[in-house]
Design a protein around this motif. Structure first.
Motif, PDB file in Angstrom:
ATOM      1  N   VAL A  51     -49.931   9.153  -2.246  1.00 49.75           N
ATOM      2  CA  VAL A  51     -50.903   8.718  -2.944  1.00 49.75           C
ATOM      3  C   VAL A  51     -50.894   7.265  -3.022  1.00 49.75           C
ATOM      4  O   VAL A  51     -51.820   6.248  -3.262  1.00 49.75           O
ATOM      5  CB  VAL A  51     -51.083   9.518  -4.203  1.00 49.75           C
ATOM      6  N   LEU A  52     -49.602   6.744  -3.451  1.00 47.41           N
ATOM      7  CA  LEU A  52     -49.464   5.384  -3.924  1.00 47.41           C
ATOM      8  C   LEU A  52     -49.388   4.356  -2.526  1.00 47.41           C
ATOM      9  O   LEU A  52     -49.237   3.147  -2.556  1.00 47.41           O
ATOM     10  CB  LEU A  52     -48.059   5.334  -4.526  1.00 47.41           C
ATOM     11  N   TYR A  53     -48.920   4.958  -1.345  1.00 46.26           N
ATOM     12  CA  TYR A  53     -48.839   4.290  -0.203  1.00 46.26           C
ATOM     13  C   TYR A  53     -49.939   3.093   0.119  1.00 46.26           C
ATOM     14  O   TYR A  53     -49.434   2.035   0.421  1.00 46.26           O
ATOM     15  CB  TYR A  53     -48.811   5.218   0.882  1.00 46.26           C
ATOM     16  N   PRO A  54     -51.177   3.241  -0.055  1.00 48.44           N
ATOM     17  CA  PRO A  54     -51.949   2.199   0.327  1.00 48.44           C
ATOM     18  C   PRO A  54     -52.026   0.850  -0.665  1.00 48.44           C
ATOM     19  O   PRO A  54     -52.464  -0.057  -0.275  1.00 48.44           O
ATOM     20  CB  PRO A  54     -53.514   3.064   0.160  1.00 48.44           C
ATOM     21  N   PHE A  79     -50.796   5.781   8.979  1.00 47.09           N
ATOM     22  CA  PHE A  79     -51.321   7.118   8.586  1.00 47.09           C
ATOM     23  C   PHE A  79     -50.893   7.328   6.943  1.00 47.09           C
ATOM     24  O   PHE A  79     -49.595   7.246   6.747  1.00 47.09           O
ATOM     25  CB  PHE A  79     -50.582   8.105   9.598  1.00 47.09           C
ATOM     26  N   SER A  80     -51.782   7.919   6.452  1.00 44.23           N
ATOM     27  CA  SER A  80     -51.639   8.599   5.076  1.00 44.23           C
ATOM     28  C   SER A  80     -52.369   9.847   4.906  1.00 44.23           C
ATOM     29  O   SER A  80     -53.739   9.551   5.028  1.00 44.23           O
ATOM     30  CB  SER A  80     -51.957   7.652   3.997  1.00 44.23           C
ATOM     31  N   PRO A  81     -51.743  10.823   4.534  1.00 42.22           N
ATOM     32  CA  PRO A  81     -52.744  12.261   4.607  1.00 42.22           C
ATOM     33  C   PRO A  81     -53.772  12.152   3.375  1.00 42.22           C
ATOM     34  O   PRO A  81     -53.485  11.644   2.305  1.00 42.22           O
ATOM     35  CB  PRO A  81     -51.639  13.070   4.415  1.00 42.22           C
ATOM     36  N   THR A  82     -54.882  12.714   3.774  1.00 40.38           N
ATOM     37  CA  THR A  82     -55.926  12.780   2.815  1.00 40.38           C
ATOM     38  C   THR A  82     -55.939  14.140   2.051  1.00 40.38           C
ATOM     39  O   THR A  82     -55.391  14.907   2.511  1.00 40.38           O
ATOM     40  CB  THR A  82     -57.475  12.450   3.555  1.00 40.38           C
ATOM     41  N   ALA A  83     -56.943  14.039   1.157  1.00 43.86           N
ATOM     42  CA  ALA A  83     -57.045  15.388   0.264  1.00 43.86           C
ATOM     43  C   ALA A  83     -57.428  16.461   1.226  1.00 43.86           C
ATOM     44  O   ALA A  83     -57.017  17.637   1.041  1.00 43.86           O
ATOM     45  CB  ALA A  83     -57.947  15.277  -0.779  1.00 43.86           C
TER      46      ALA A  83
END
Length: 270
Positions: free
Chosen positions: A60-63, A77-81
């Motif tokens: 969640v914090l990654y961006p 890549f960062s997983p979405t909800a």
């Protein structure tokens, strides 16, 4: 320096047993949650979610935290909800509908009285290590088979590969058959070794942590594979290559089976 005599060894064993005795006394307390038929399911799902939660927070914090990019295996890549929630939902659904009835049967068939003495610390450590090595070998064979036989892959294992870039909550995103296969390996191994119930709990905690870390997508300086020498343990980088390339690194944890059978692929260290 002479080796330990039998009396010194007995003192060491007794002291290591006493070291774990307070913990075991808490576990076997008749009024504790551990005596409930619900305990194993609650224990398993709670441990899993607690281990996943730090990585979910990082995702969640990654961006907004550029410093995390240096530790992310797939920086873009960062997983979405829409990816996280179905994974969590399927895990909860399978535990309630399938795992809970099995644990009820296990609880009903277990002896009424638990052992009064805790295991020795060395015994616990050795049994946990052997359980991990046995599970690694069993899952390696199961995994190779389910990749080499197209029907098995399509029917049972493909679910786990729907997310090519791993994230923590995708660890238990799998078919019921795969879930019960892994559970069967665990149950057989602890029974075969005659593990103390406290050893079984410790093994499950370590096994869940290693699985979650393998799928986390983060390669930290303190990640487990960096702490084990000589490349014996593959870890998150090792398993991530399996998810992206499919035809390598079939063992979940250690590297010796892939090395022996020519399916080991190494990544460039960051």
């Amino acid at each position: 320096m002479s080796g330990w005599n039998s009396s010194e060894l007995q003192v060491f064993c007794n002291s290591s047993q006493r070291f774990l005795q307070p913990l075991w006394d808490c576990v076997r307390n008749p009024d504790a949650l551990t005596q409930s038929p619900f305990f194993l399911v609650i224990f398993g799902i709670t441990t899993y979610v607690v281990f996943c939660l730090p990585f979910v927070v990082l995702d969640v914090l990654y961006p907004w935290v550029p410093a995390l990019r240096r530790y992310k295996i797939h920086p873009n890549f960062s997983p979405t909800a829409r990816q996280l929630l179905p994974c969590l939902g399927q895990t909860l659904y399978q535990h309630v509908l399938f795992v809970f009835p099995v644990t009820l049967l296990h609880w009903a068939s277990s002896p009424d009285r638990l052992l009064t003495e805790a295991p020795e610390l060395l015994e616990l450590a050795c049994h946990v290590l052997v359980c991990l090595l046995l599970f690694d070998a069993e899952f390696f064979a199961w995994h190779v088979l389910h990749h080499k036989v197209p029907w098995l892959y399509r029917t049972f294992h493909k679910v786990h590969h729907q997310n090519s870039s791993s994230f923590a909550l995708a660890t238990q995103y799998m078919s019921v058959w795969e879930l019960f296969s892994l559970g069967f390996f665990d149950a057989v191994n602890v029974k075969l070794l005659g593990c103390h119930p406290l050893t079984v709990l410790v093994f499950h905690v370590i096994n869940i942590w290693l699985s979650v870390e393998d799928h986390s997508g983060y390669n930290f300086p303190w990640s487990t594979h960096r702490l084990v020498p000589f490349g014996w343990y593959g870890g998150v980088v090792h398993h991530d290559l399996h998810h992206t390339q499919f035809n390598c690194n079939f063992a979940p944890y250690f590297t010796h089976w892939d090395r022996l059978l020519g399916t080991l692929r190494l990544a460039h260290a960051k």
